[in-house]
Design a protein around this motif. Structure first.
Motif, short mmCIF file in Angstrom:
data_model
loop_
_atom_site.label_atom_id
_atom_site.label_comp_id
_atom_site.label_asym_id
_atom_site.label_seq_id
_atom_site.Cartn_x
_atom_site.Cartn_y
_atom_site.Cartn_z
N LYS A 185 10.69 9.22 9.48
CA LYS A 185 11.21 8.08 10.25
C LYS A 185 12.34 7.41 9.48
N GLU A 186 12.18 7.31 8.15
CA GLU A 186 13.21 6.69 7.32
C GLU A 186 14.47 7.55 7.32
N LEU A 187 14.27 8.87 7.26
CA LEU A 187 15.42 9.78 7.28
C LEU A 187 16.19 9.60 8.59
N ALA A 188 15.46 9.50 9.70
CA ALA A 188 16.11 9.34 11.00
C ALA A 188 16.93 8.04 11.02
N LYS A 189 16.36 6.97 10.47
CA LYS A 189 17.08 5.68 10.45
C LYS A 189 18.31 5.76 9.56
N LEU A 190 18.15 6.42 8.41
CA LEU A 190 19.28 6.55 7.48
C LEU A 190 20.40 7.34 8.15
N ASN A 191 20.02 8.43 8.83
CA ASN A 191 21.03 9.24 9.53
C ASN A 191 21.78 8.41 10.54
N GLU A 192 21.01 7.64 11.29
CA GLU A 192 21.63 6.86 12.36
C GLU A 192 22.61 5.83 11.80
N HIS B 65 0.83 -1.21 0.00
CA HIS B 65 0.00 0.00 0.00
C HIS B 65 0.86 1.25 0.00
N GLY B 66 1.97 1.22 -0.62
CA GLY B 66 2.92 2.34 -0.64
C GLY B 66 4.31 1.74 -0.54
N TRP B 67 5.30 2.53 -0.97
CA TRP B 67 6.66 2.01 -0.99
C TRP B 67 7.43 2.40 0.26
N GLN B 68 8.32 1.56 0.67
CA GLN B 68 9.22 1.92 1.77
C GLN B 68 10.55 1.19 1.62
N ILE B 69 11.55 1.71 2.33
CA ILE B 69 12.88 1.09 2.30
C ILE B 69 12.85 -0.19 3.13
N ASP B 70 13.43 -1.26 2.58
CA ASP B 70 13.57 -2.50 3.33
C ASP B 70 14.89 -2.38 4.12
N PHE B 71 14.79 -1.86 5.36
CA PHE B 71 16.01 -1.57 6.13
C PHE B 71 16.79 -2.83 6.49
N HIS B 72 16.08 -3.92 6.68
CA HIS B 72 16.76 -5.17 7.02
C HIS B 72 17.72 -5.54 5.88
N SER B 73 17.22 -5.51 4.65
CA SER B 73 18.07 -5.85 3.51
C SER B 73 19.15 -4.80 3.29
N LEU B 74 18.80 -3.55 3.55
CA LEU B 74 19.81 -2.49 3.37
C LEU B 74 21.00 -2.73 4.31
N VAL C 31 19.63 7.83 -2.07
CA VAL C 31 18.17 7.81 -2.03
C VAL C 31 17.66 8.76 -3.11
N VAL C 32 16.54 8.41 -3.70
CA VAL C 32 15.93 9.29 -4.70
C VAL C 32 14.59 9.70 -4.09
N ASN C 33 14.41 11.00 -3.88
CA ASN C 33 13.32 11.53 -3.06
C ASN C 33 12.55 12.63 -3.78
N PRO C 34 11.41 12.34 -4.39
CA PRO C 34 10.75 11.05 -4.50
C PRO C 34 11.45 10.21 -5.57
N VAL D 292 1.10 14.33 1.01
CA VAL D 292 2.44 14.08 1.57
C VAL D 292 3.14 15.41 1.80
N LYS D 293 3.85 15.52 2.94
CA LYS D 293 4.68 16.70 3.18
C LYS D 293 6.13 16.28 2.96
N PRO D 294 6.72 16.65 1.80
CA PRO D 294 8.07 16.17 1.52
C PRO D 294 9.10 16.72 2.51
N VAL D 295 10.05 15.87 2.86
CA VAL D 295 11.17 16.30 3.70
C VAL D 295 12.37 16.38 2.77
N THR D 296 13.09 17.52 2.78
CA THR D 296 14.27 17.60 1.92
C THR D 296 15.52 17.17 2.69
N PHE D 297 16.46 16.57 1.98
CA PHE D 297 17.75 16.20 2.57
C PHE D 297 18.72 17.38 2.54
#
Ligand SMILES: Cc1ncc(COP(=O)(O)O)c(C=O)c1O
Length: 377
Positions: free
Chosen positions: A167-174, A131-140, A153-156, A197-202
């Motif tokens: 939340k994904e940005l926070a995980k990527l940062n960490e 129901h929407g795309w997300q990063i598979d952090f386990h595989s990453l 990352v390509v955003n969008p 959607v409210k886009p978050v810029t990197f």
């Protein structure tokens, strides 16, 4: 596919092209007077080499970000002639030959060429759809090795059209900060938002060493002007070192030309009119797509949050390549097969939402007719 397309064109047959991505060929109105006048700036007669690019162009880029609520210093920006060139600079900056970068799959097919030229090894991390795309952090995490230097990352994302969430940005940062890896964010489609959607810029991201890139190709629909940028951010010392080295790379080429740099403030202003037309087109085509999909049960489309593309989920009875060739031969419809964008399995077609409305409607009708009549299934 290319051979089939060449044959089709040589045969003078009609073609409903749902792969179009060149905005200058999609019937959008440009303010040609303003664009051409901007290229006649008197200062273009002087050569003022500046490795980061002319200050007035970089200041215009900071204004683009401040309009989205991001405070960026002109000192943290390096201008390039394309985001592709920005990638090359960053790849060279971060990687020795054989070092690795993680890239999303599915995604945009240019990375392979860029990485080959810079002797960088790309390692894919999957995006998953539910129901929407997300990063598979386990595989990453499993894809990281001692040679991994960063995560792209390509955003969008192109073509999935999903934005990276807070939340994904926070995980990527960490995970990047912990391992001394960098984030490379391609935000060429950031302004093209569908839904709520409210886009978050990197751009300006402080949690890890980050390189955010974008440019006029998509933002203002001016790919021929060859103007893009990369913005460095992150922990102070890392950012300082990265910028000093990026400056050496950029100074080696001094690629952007003076007339286009001087015209950049005007070109960026042009984005408002352009983006309005694109979003109207994208919305209309999505409504038409949904209307036609509602009349059948064989194909559906995946959720799209932004960008210029939609993904059709179609019966996977053969390869996507064979299907795309059949659609071309039997229905005069040209679509990109999913494998072109590194989809994990068969049964995906990518359609451009910026195609002229009539052409889009005819193309979608052709695709659905092929399934209805059982020609392709
Ligand atoms: C996601 C993405 N990034 C970058 C580019 C290339 O942009 P540029 O013309 O600035 O190299 C494209 C072009 O289609 C794209 O889709």
């Amino acid at each position: 596919m290319s051979e089939a397309l060449a044959r089709h064109r040589a045969g003078g047959k009609r073609l409903f092209d749902l792969t179009v991505s060149n905005p200058t060929e999609c019937g959008f109105a440009y303010d040609s007077e303003a664009i051409l006048a901007a290229l006649r700036h008197p200062a273009a007669l002087r050569y003022e080499p500046n490795p980061k690019g002319l200050e007035r162009a970089r200041v215009a880029v900071t204004e683009y970000y401040s309009a989205r609520g991001a405070a960026i210093s002109a000192e943290d920006i390096v201008l390039t002639t394309s985001t592709s060139e920005a990638y090359s600079f960053v790849f060279r900056l971060l990687c020795n030959p054989g070092d690795e970068l993680l890239i999303p799959a599915p995604s945009y097919p240019l990375f392979g060429f860029l990485a080959d030229i810079q002797d960088v090894k790309l390692v894919r991390y999957p995006l998953v759809y539910d129901h929407g795309w997300q990063i598979d952090f386990h595989s990453l995490l499993q894809a990281i090795t001692a040679r991994t230097r960063g995560v792209i990352v390509v955003n969008p994302n192109n073509p999935t059209g999903h934005f990276i969430k807070e939340k994904e940005l926070a995980k990527l940062n960490e995970l990047c900060a912990k391992r001394g890896m960098a984030l490379i964010a391609d935000e060429v489609f950031l302004d093209f938002v569908l839904g709520d959607v409210k886009p978050v810029t990197f751009a300006g991201n402080a949690g890890a060493l980050t390189f955010a890139t974008s440019g006029l190709s998509k933002i203002a629909g001016l790919p021929q002007m060859k103007m893009a940028w990369v913005i460095a951010s992150g922990p102070d010392e890392l950012k300082k070192q990265a910028l000093a080295r990026l400056e050496v790379i950029a100074d080696t080429y001094l690629s952007p030309n003076a007339p286009v740099q001087l015209a950049t403030p005007v070109f960026l202003q042009q984005r408002h009119g352009f983006q309005k037309q694109v979003m109207e087109r994208v919305r209309k085509n999505l409504v038409e797509l949904d209307r036609r999909l509602a009349g059948q049960k064989t194909c559906r489309r995946l959720e799209v949050e932004g960008g210029w593309y939609a993904i059709l989920r179609v019966p996977a009875t053969g390869s996507d390549e064979e299907l795309a060739i059949e659609l071309l031969t039997n229905e005069d419809v040209y679509v990109h097969p999913g494998h072109f964008f590194d989809f994990g399995g068969e049964g995906y077609l990518v359609v451009s939402l910026i195609a002229v409305e009539e052409e889009f409607a005819r193309g979608i009708a052709g695709i659905l007719a092929a399934f209805k009549e059982g020609k392709t299934i």
